[in-house]
Motif scaffolding. Structure first.
Motif, short mmCIF file in Angstrom:
data_model
loop_
_atom_site.label_atom_id
_atom_site.label_comp_id
_atom_site.label_asym_id
_atom_site.label_seq_id
_atom_site.Cartn_x
_atom_site.Cartn_y
_atom_site.Cartn_z
N TYR A 128 45.24 31.42 26.49
CA TYR A 128 45.48 29.36 27.14
C TYR A 128 46.17 29.82 28.55
CZ TYR A 128 43.85 28.61 22.51
OH TYR A 128 43.37 28.41 20.58
N PRO A 129 45.88 29.04 29.12
CA PRO A 129 46.51 28.43 30.40
C PRO A 129 48.12 28.26 29.65
CG PRO A 129 45.34 26.94 30.39
CD PRO A 129 45.40 28.26 29.20
N ALA B 91 37.25 31.72 36.51
CA ALA B 91 37.61 32.76 36.90
C ALA B 91 36.68 33.44 35.48
CB ALA B 91 39.26 32.89 36.25
N LEU B 92 36.78 33.78 34.10
CA LEU B 92 36.27 34.05 33.16
C LEU B 92 34.95 34.26 33.71
CD1 LEU B 92 37.53 32.66 29.85
CD2 LEU B 92 37.70 35.54 30.56
N ASP B 93 34.28 32.95 34.00
CA ASP B 93 32.78 33.48 34.37
C ASP B 93 32.34 34.28 35.59
OD1 ASP B 93 32.23 30.96 32.66
OD2 ASP B 93 32.01 29.83 34.30
N LYS B 94 33.67 34.72 36.58
CA LYS B 94 33.11 35.47 37.37
C LYS B 94 33.41 36.91 37.23
CE LYS B 94 34.80 33.11 41.60
NZ LYS B 94 35.78 32.24 42.65
N LEU B 95 34.95 36.68 36.10
CA LEU B 95 34.69 37.83 35.61
C LEU B 95 33.28 38.50 35.10
CD1 LEU B 95 38.41 39.09 33.96
CD2 LEU B 95 37.39 39.32 36.17
N LYS B 96 33.00 37.99 34.33
CA LYS B 96 31.88 38.65 33.08
C LYS B 96 30.71 38.65 34.19
CE LYS B 96 28.60 34.99 31.94
NZ LYS B 96 28.53 34.38 31.35
N LEU B 97 30.29 38.49 35.33
CA LEU B 97 29.53 38.90 35.97
C LEU B 97 29.76 40.41 36.18
CD1 LEU B 97 29.12 36.17 38.90
CD2 LEU B 97 27.85 36.37 37.08
N LEU C 158 41.95 44.40 26.28
CA LEU C 158 41.59 42.53 25.85
C LEU C 158 43.06 43.29 27.91
CD1 LEU C 158 43.04 41.05 23.41
CD2 LEU C 158 44.76 41.22 25.31
N GLU C 159 44.15 43.95 27.86
CA GLU C 159 45.05 43.54 29.06
C GLU C 159 44.17 43.92 30.22
OE1 GLU C 159 48.58 46.15 29.79
OE2 GLU C 159 47.94 46.56 28.00
N ILE C 160 42.95 44.78 30.16
CA ILE C 160 42.52 44.97 31.83
C ILE C 160 42.38 43.13 32.01
CG2 ILE C 160 40.43 45.68 33.08
CD1 ILE C 160 41.03 47.93 31.65
N GLU D 147 45.42 40.91 32.60
CA GLU D 147 45.94 41.22 34.23
C GLU D 147 44.54 40.73 35.05
OE1 GLU D 147 48.11 45.10 33.22
OE2 GLU D 147 47.92 44.78 35.48
N ARG D 148 43.06 40.85 35.36
CA ARG D 148 42.64 40.99 36.51
C ARG D 148 42.94 38.82 36.48
NH1 ARG D 148 37.01 43.55 36.59
NH2 ARG D 148 37.49 42.49 38.70
N LEU D 149 43.09 38.53 35.34
CA LEU D 149 42.71 36.63 35.51
C LEU D 149 43.77 36.39 36.45
CD1 LEU D 149 41.77 35.84 31.59
CD2 LEU D 149 39.98 35.47 33.71
#
Lengths: 635, 409
Positions: A332-333, A345-351, A380-382, A385-387
């Motif tokens: 949650y933000p 951000a999640l959409d981008k990380l998913k790539l 999870l932590e990675i 942390e990237r987010l």
């Protein structure tokens, strides 16, 4: 093919200067016979010096200029470099001359953490040999052992190597014995190197040539290449790393992914040395990369088989598995208005992360967020942390939980990835995932480890002495217990000496209940947890006590309760605040008081209302971090 | 010492915006002068006021006081230029520090300048703060002769071990004599008390209250001890040598004070202030709570005129240097906007017995009133009959919480 002739290196703007004259002859991709190829990986624990050794190999074989050398060249992401761990594997083609004959060594870097066991297994499947690298001052760790077993299952030739022999604390004799005992070799066969000084690295390269079998495949069969890694690059789209088993792959061909049947045009093909260099193709036994223009790593999955679309192979290579999330957590933000940014951000990380899954979720206490599935805690932590780092988001993550399969008395089945989905009615059975865990530790901690594992509902499956004072213990444990705080407790009870590895091992029936936490009678969904019946009371008391400390006193008394259904199992009270007044309010106090008030007004935005109770954001964060981070990488 | 707040630049000539002067002119709110005397013989462990020992100033007494008096004289002249001299001064308050570190003649001189520049209004209140051990009968007589009408004694406690923690040097046994002397000189007497000192029991606090009442003062102030950052006491608390004040204990002590003082015939008129009669209220301090105008002269002194607040340079040398250069000693100022004025009105008026007019509460806050009455923090009868928001005894202890509710913060 089959032509053993050496060609001069491709001209480059500035000729790199190899440290060894034995790396001058560079065999060209697509023109290298399998007999001249050695594919190997390095199996090592996180801080046992794998990356330093890899760096040294790059330097000695001249593929990296001294000037360009930077520590841990192969680890690309900042987080990896900071933590000194490798998440995404890569493959580098190294030239090496042994006995006057030029060879190609493909060094395949493997990820080093339990969450990425599947990726490791695919990297191993791309190799014929493995360097088992062990810190000569520390001995083997659980993780390394797990990967060693994985390598042995894949019939890899194991070359035992002790690293860091330059350290004053190094005990090469002791650990050579340990390694010999594990893989059944002679202690004298253990090579000794120092990645730091470079000592012993050239002999190691020679041993790789001598001991590791060359790849074997059918050059005339339809192409089959195994994907062992897949990385999203902003500029080039997905870069897919493959090992060719049979046939060959060529530029501009149309290729097919055998699990999805999707076809793509091969826009680029090449090898990494250590930057991408295009080639005329890849032949049997070769390792390299493909670019097809796809934008999502899901379209190019690790373990899948690549073939030629026009002349497809009849059977895929074995071993492909869909990534399956094992641990779920709500993200949650902290500032609710960041929700769209979090989605983006999640959409981008998913790539770049085929294993990451998520769907929108709403929490009464935390607002809008996402329920995310991960391979494990490090994953999870990675991601978290990237987010936070790459997308500048401040996040709260809820207590991680595993997936439960609940069967109701009426036969209905429910898959629970979030405590709020845990049914309240008549439950016939709850099944939880279990793991097969391996713990390595000095033998003095056997008692402490047994006590811990018993407390975590573990079953001892076996125990072996690796050496006089080091022991390997094998347990079956519920994954949920590991997810909770197992690793931290293990570390603290063994003064940091124990190491842990685990792999999924099916599921079991368990007596699990959902514990809710109520503030003034209102359930705070973010604090609900699914725990074993025997642990419910402990969880309730711990959480209620913690919240009592974290939530400031309010105008009225606030009861905190822990409940299973309607049954209260623990209770605390936050007494009503009795004094909230500035004693003196004279000349200069007025400005200060007003400014304080303005600050409190700002602070109010960081308050979440649970009924009438104001709960500071910080209280959620502190309560959910559960005083530990079970997700710290192993050191 | 508390840091000065952040603010806007203050003009070098001390000029005020016309709107502030327009608000000052008519004389419908009182005009006070505060004179800050920044000297102490020793610094008490809990104190974070802007005050200095002679050792800290590295000056001898005559030099320090001489520089100080010259600078204050210059500041008062500046004030007269900025404000004009058409209004008389309603109240004067000499605080510190320890004003009685100055001789009665010097204090008389300060007061004389105020009279000379503006004149004192008929019945003006002139207060001086004093340590019980820094004045004697001749000094009190001299002060009364110079025009002082009221003395506020820093009694703090009647219990030796409590005074010791506070590092107060006076002998509590001397207090009744000094107070009697002040009364004999015709001076109104106020006593300042502190509760919640580490190690003070409820019985100790009762002892102090009873001792104060036995002196029959006209006015009593009782403040909860605040452990201010940067004081010796704060360091002791941090090191665990002294216990941190406990808000529940302070609440008990406040209630005990209100109970004992009320039954002795005192009534509260501000959260921390009680008097035997309305006439004994500190009119100067009421100026702070009711939005009056005052000019604070001296190092670090705060002023307020017509919605502009400013504060002087803190250190006596920096303060004096500015005035010697012909500049205003103001370090910074703020011109309050409408929201800030409303916030201040609410946070100040709510502290008084007369309370806050209901009209001053905006819709956001009105919604909270029913809850505040139900929770017993606001006096419901007063609200209905007089349309004023007045705190109950329980509400006084939670005044800041009530303010946040009323402002919707």
């Amino acid at each position: 093919m089959g032509d053993c002739e050496a060609e001069p290196p491709l001209p480059t703007a500035e000729e790199p200067k190899p440290l060894s004259p034995r790396a001058r002859t560079v065999l060209q991709p697509h023109a290298t016979p399998p007999e001249a190829i050695r594919n190997f990986c390095i199996i090592a624990h996180i801080d046992h010096g794998k990356s330093t050794l890899a760096d040294r190999m790059l330097q000695i074989t001249g593929v990296v200029d001294d000037r360009l050398m930077r520590a841990q060249y192969l680890d690309r992401m900042d987080i990896e470099r900071e933590r000194g761990i490798t998440i995404k594997s890569q493959a580098v083609r190294l030239p090496w001359e042994s006995g006057g004959t030029p060879f190609v060594l493909n060094m395949i870097d493997t990820p080093g953490h339990v969450d990425f066991t599947y990726e490791v297994s695919r990297s191993l499947a791309a190799c014929e040999g493995a360097v088992l690298l062990v810190d000569a001052a520390q001995g083997i760790e659980a993780q390394t052992l797990a990967n060693l077993y994985l390598a042995m299952e894949n019939d890899l030739t194991i070359i035992p190597v002790l690293n860091k022999i330059d350290l004053p604390a190094a005990q090469p004799e002791k650990y050579a014995e340990e390694l010999a005992g594990l893989i059944g070799c002679d202690p004298a066969d253990c090579l000794r190197v120092s990645g730091k000084t470079g000592a012993g690295v050239e002999p190691l390269l020679d041993e790789i040539v001598r001991q590791v079998p060359h790849p074997v495949g059918d050059p005339s069969a339809p192409a089959r290449a195994m994907i062992f890694d897949s990385v999203y690059d902003t500029y080039r789209g997905v870069v897919t790393y493959v090992r060719v088993i049979d046939g060959d792959l060529n530029p501009r061909e149309r290729i097919a992914m055998m699990s999805t049947k999707a076809t793509h045009e091969l826009l680029e093909i090449g090898v990494i040395s250590p930057e991408p260099v295009t080639s005329k193709g890849l032949g049997v036994g070769e390792v390299g990369y493909l670019i097809t223009g796809v934008k999502d790593v899901r379209q190019s999955r690790v373990g899948d088989t690549v073939t030629n679309s026009a002349k497809p192979a009849s059977a895929a290579l074995g071993g492909y598995r869909d990534p399956k999330p094992m641990v779920f957590s709500g993200l949650y933000p902290i500032d609710g208005s960041d929700y769209p940014d979090l989605r983006e951000a999640l959409d981008k990380l998913k790539l770049n992360d085929a294993a990451l899954v998520y769907e929108p979720e709403t929490s009464a206490a935390l607002g809008f967020g996402f329920r995310c599935g991960f391979l494990g805690l490090l994953h999870l932590e990675i991601v978290r942390e990237r987010l936070e780092r790459e997308f500048n988001l401040d996040l709260i993550s809820t207590q991680p939980n595993v997936v439960y399969e609940v069967t109701m008395e009426d036969g209905k089945e429910i898959t629970v990835t979030n405590p709020s989905e845990f049914p309240g009615g008549k439950v016939a059975e709850v099944r939880e995932p279990i793991v097969r865990a391996t713990i390595l530790a000095p033998s003095e901690f056997i008692g402490a480890i047994m006590e811990l594992c018993q407390g975590k509902r573990g079953t001892l499956r076996g125990m072996d002495y690796l050496s006089e004072d080091r022991v390997e213990m094998r347990y079956t444990l519920p994954l949920a217990e590991i997810v909770f705080d197992f690793f931290d407790q293990l570390k603290s009870r063994t003064r940091g000496y124990a190491s842990l590895d685990y792999e999924m091992d099916g599921d079991q029936d368990a007596d699990l209940v959902k514990v809710d936490i109520l503030l003034q009678g209102e359930t705070v969904d973010a604090f609900s947890a699914i725990v074993h019946k025997d642990r419910a009371y402990g969880y309730g008391v711990m959480m209620a006590g913690k919240l009592k400390e974290l939530i400031p006193r309010q105008q009225f008394e606030v009861p905190i309760q822990a409940a299973i259904g309607s049954r209260i199992i623990a209770r605390e009270n936050i007494r009503a605040i009795r004094k909230d007044v500035l004693a003196k309010c004279y000349g200069g106090d007025i400005t200060r008081k007003r400014k304080l008030l303005e600050k409190q007004k700002e602070g109010k935005k960081r308050m979440k209302m649970v009924g009438r109770v104001e709960v500071p954001q910080e209280a959620f964060i502190a309560a959910l971090s559960s005083g530990e981070s079970p997700t710290k990488p192993q050191k | 010492m508390p840091q000065l707040p952040d603010g806007d630049l203050a003009p070098l000539d001390g000029a005020l915006p016309p709107a502030a002067l327009d608000a000052f002119e008519p004389g419908d709110s009182p005009f006070g002068v505060y004179l800050h005397v920044p000297f102490c013989r020793v610094r008490c462990g809990y104190c974070d006021f802007n005050t200095y020992t002679l050792g800290e100033l590295d000056q001898d007494g005559a030099q320090a006081t001489g520089d100080y008096l010259r600078a204050v004289r210059a500041e008062l002249e500046l004030a007269a230029r900025v404000l004009g001299t058409s209004r008389r001064v309603d109240t004067v308050f000499m605080g510190g520090g320890t004003p009685t570190m100055l001789s009665p003649q010097m204090l008389g001189e300060l007061l004389g300048w105020v009279e000379e520049l503006w004149g004192l209004a008929p019945g003006a209140e002139v207060s001086v703060e004093a340590n019980p051990d820094s004045v004697d009968e001749p000094a009190l007589q001299a002060l009364a002769a110079a025009g002082v009408t009221r003395v506020s004694f820093g009694m703090q406690s009647a219990v030796p071990h409590v005074l010791e923690v506070l590092e107060r040097t006076h002998d509590p046994a001397r207090l009744p004599t000094v107070i009697q002397a002040a009364r004999d000189c015709g001076l109104a007497v106020s006593l300042d008390l502190i509760y919640g000192t580490p190690g003070e029991s409820l019985a100790d606090w009762r002892t102090s209250l009873e001792a104060a009442l036995a002196c029959e003062p006209d006015h009593i102030s009782a403040y909860a001890l605040v452990v201010e950052e940067g004081t010796r006491l704060a360091a002791q608390v941090r090191r665990g040598e002294r216990s941190r004040p406990d808000p529940d204990d302070e609440a008990d002590k406040y209630l005990l004070a209100d109970e004992l003082l009320t039954s002795a015939g005192f009534a509260w008129y501000e959260v921390s202030n009680w008097t035997r009669s309305e006439a004994a209220r500190s009119r100067h301090n009421e100026g702070y709570w009711l939005g009056g105008h005052w000019w604070g002269a001296g190092p670090g002194a705060h002023s307020h005129v017509g919605g502009v607040r400013w504060w002087n340079a803190k250190h006596p040398r920096a303060y004096a240097a500015r005035l010697a250069a012909g500049q205003s000693p103001a370090a910074a100022r703020e011109v309050l906007d409408a929201d800030q004025r409303r916030d201040e009105l609410v946070l100040l008026r709510i502290r008084t017995r007369e309370g806050l007019p209901l009209d001053a509460v905006e819709p956001a806050g009105r919604g909270a009133l029913a809850g505040l009455v139900a929770d017993g923090l606001v006096d419901g009868a007063h609200l209905l009959r007089a349309r004023r928001v007045v705190l109950t005894r329980k509400g006084r202890l939670l005044a800041d919480l009530v303010v946040r509710n009323l402002l919707g913060y």
